[in-house]
Design a protein around this motif. Sequence first.
Motif, PDB file in Angstrom:
ATOM      1  N   ASP A 152      -5.196  -3.845  -7.818  1.00 54.27           N
ATOM      2  CA  ASP A 152      -6.047  -5.027  -7.676  1.00 54.27           C
ATOM      3  C   ASP A 152      -7.216  -4.914  -8.652  1.00 54.27           C
ATOM      4  O   ASP A 152      -8.157  -4.145  -8.428  1.00 54.27           O
ATOM      5  N   GLN A 153      -7.203  -5.706  -9.726  1.00 55.61           N
ATOM      6  CA  GLN A 153      -8.233  -5.581 -10.745  1.00 55.61           C
ATOM      7  C   GLN A 153      -9.563  -6.217 -10.347  1.00 55.61           C
ATOM      8  O   GLN A 153     -10.540  -6.127 -11.098  1.00 55.61           O
ATOM      9  N   SER A 154      -9.625  -6.846  -9.188  1.00 51.30           N
ATOM     10  CA  SER A 154     -10.921  -7.305  -8.692  1.00 51.30           C
ATOM     11  C   SER A 154     -11.740  -6.125  -8.166  1.00 51.30           C
ATOM     12  O   SER A 154     -12.957  -6.222  -7.997  1.00 51.30           O
ATOM     13  N   ASP A 155     -11.067  -5.014  -7.915  1.00 52.87           N
ATOM     14  CA  ASP A 155     -11.711  -3.753  -7.554  1.00 52.87           C
ATOM     15  C   ASP A 155     -11.942  -2.985  -8.850  1.00 52.87           C
ATOM     16  O   ASP A 155     -10.985  -2.636  -9.552  1.00 52.87           O
ATOM     17  N   LEU A 156     -13.205  -2.700  -9.202  1.00 54.62           N
ATOM     18  CA  LEU A 156     -13.511  -2.087 -10.491  1.00 54.62           C
ATOM     19  C   LEU A 156     -12.892  -0.707 -10.660  1.00 54.62           C
ATOM     20  O   LEU A 156     -12.499  -0.321 -11.758  1.00 54.62           O
ATOM     21  N   ASN A 157     -12.783   0.046  -9.576  1.00 53.27           N
ATOM     22  CA  ASN A 157     -12.141   1.358  -9.656  1.00 53.27           C
ATOM     23  C   ASN A 157     -10.669   1.218 -10.029  1.00 53.27           C
ATOM     24  O   ASN A 157     -10.146   1.976 -10.856  1.00 53.27           O
ATOM     25  N   GLN A 158      -9.998   0.239  -9.419  1.00 53.94           N
ATOM     26  CA  GLN A 158      -8.593   0.021  -9.731  1.00 53.94           C
ATOM     27  C   GLN A 158      -8.426  -0.579 -11.130  1.00 53.94           C
ATOM     28  O   GLN A 158      -7.431  -0.325 -11.816  1.00 53.94           O
ATOM     29  N   LYS A 159      -9.410  -1.363 -11.560  1.00 51.33           N
ATOM     30  CA  LYS A 159      -9.364  -1.933 -12.905  1.00 51.33           C
ATOM     31  C   LYS A 159      -9.442  -0.823 -13.955  1.00 51.33           C
ATOM     32  O   LYS A 159      -8.740  -0.866 -14.976  1.00 51.33           O
ATOM     33  N   GLN A 164       0.815  -1.207   0.000  1.00 53.43           N
ATOM     34  CA  GLN A 164       0.000   0.000   0.000  1.00 53.43           C
ATOM     35  C   GLN A 164       0.854   1.265   0.000  1.00 53.43           C
ATOM     36  O   GLN A 164       0.505   2.262  -0.648  1.00 53.43           O
TER      37      GLN A 164
END
Length: 221
Positions: A154-161, A109
């Motif tokens: 982390d692409q499981s988080d849509l914002n981060q994707k 982080q």
Amino acid sequence: MLPGPFYIYKCPNCGNLLQKGSILSGNTFYSILYSDGKRIGSMLPEFPEITKCNKCDNIFWLSKSVEIGTYELGGKKNSKKWENADWLVSLGIDDYFKALDSGIAKNKQEELYIRQRIWYLYNDRVRDGQDQFVDEKDEIRWRENCFELISLLDQSDLNQKIIVAEIYRNLGDFENCIKIIQSIDNDDFNWIKDKLINECNRKNKHVIVLYNRRLRLFGKL
């Protein structure tokens, strides 16, 4: 916006005093949201989590330094020395790379925070109408930071994707950007998807405005 208390910190290296502002409440009025996720607005200021001492150039996390006190706006400070405390320094690109080289990021982080700020600062040059890179070496280290940033998100988080897709667009990998964007099945993101796909079709690599509340408030957008 309602200002909050001012916090006084001590540099862990030399003991120099620094002060940081805060807000009790803010809002997104008159703000601009960009495709890299950065929002700029006078009613929602951002305060750094990592800074540099004006006296000894030591770079450190505020959360890991000594907070020695607070004072309120318009109130009386608890110590005469606080009146002359330096304001926190916002780091530049070279400072952040220096911080990474020093090993200051102790976990994922912390590294993500630093690398994302580096990305923002390169995009700030575009926002300010400047050349994005000083020279070829500068562009190389920007590209390396982009790929490291992708690996941390982390692409499981849509914002981060969405951010990963945007980084690929910045890199000129429009095919990968569109592929990632089209894999997002959530109507709440359709307006962002449409904008990024349109920019990919235009072969535009640079950061763009997603939403300008300044213009919307005055009926110009």
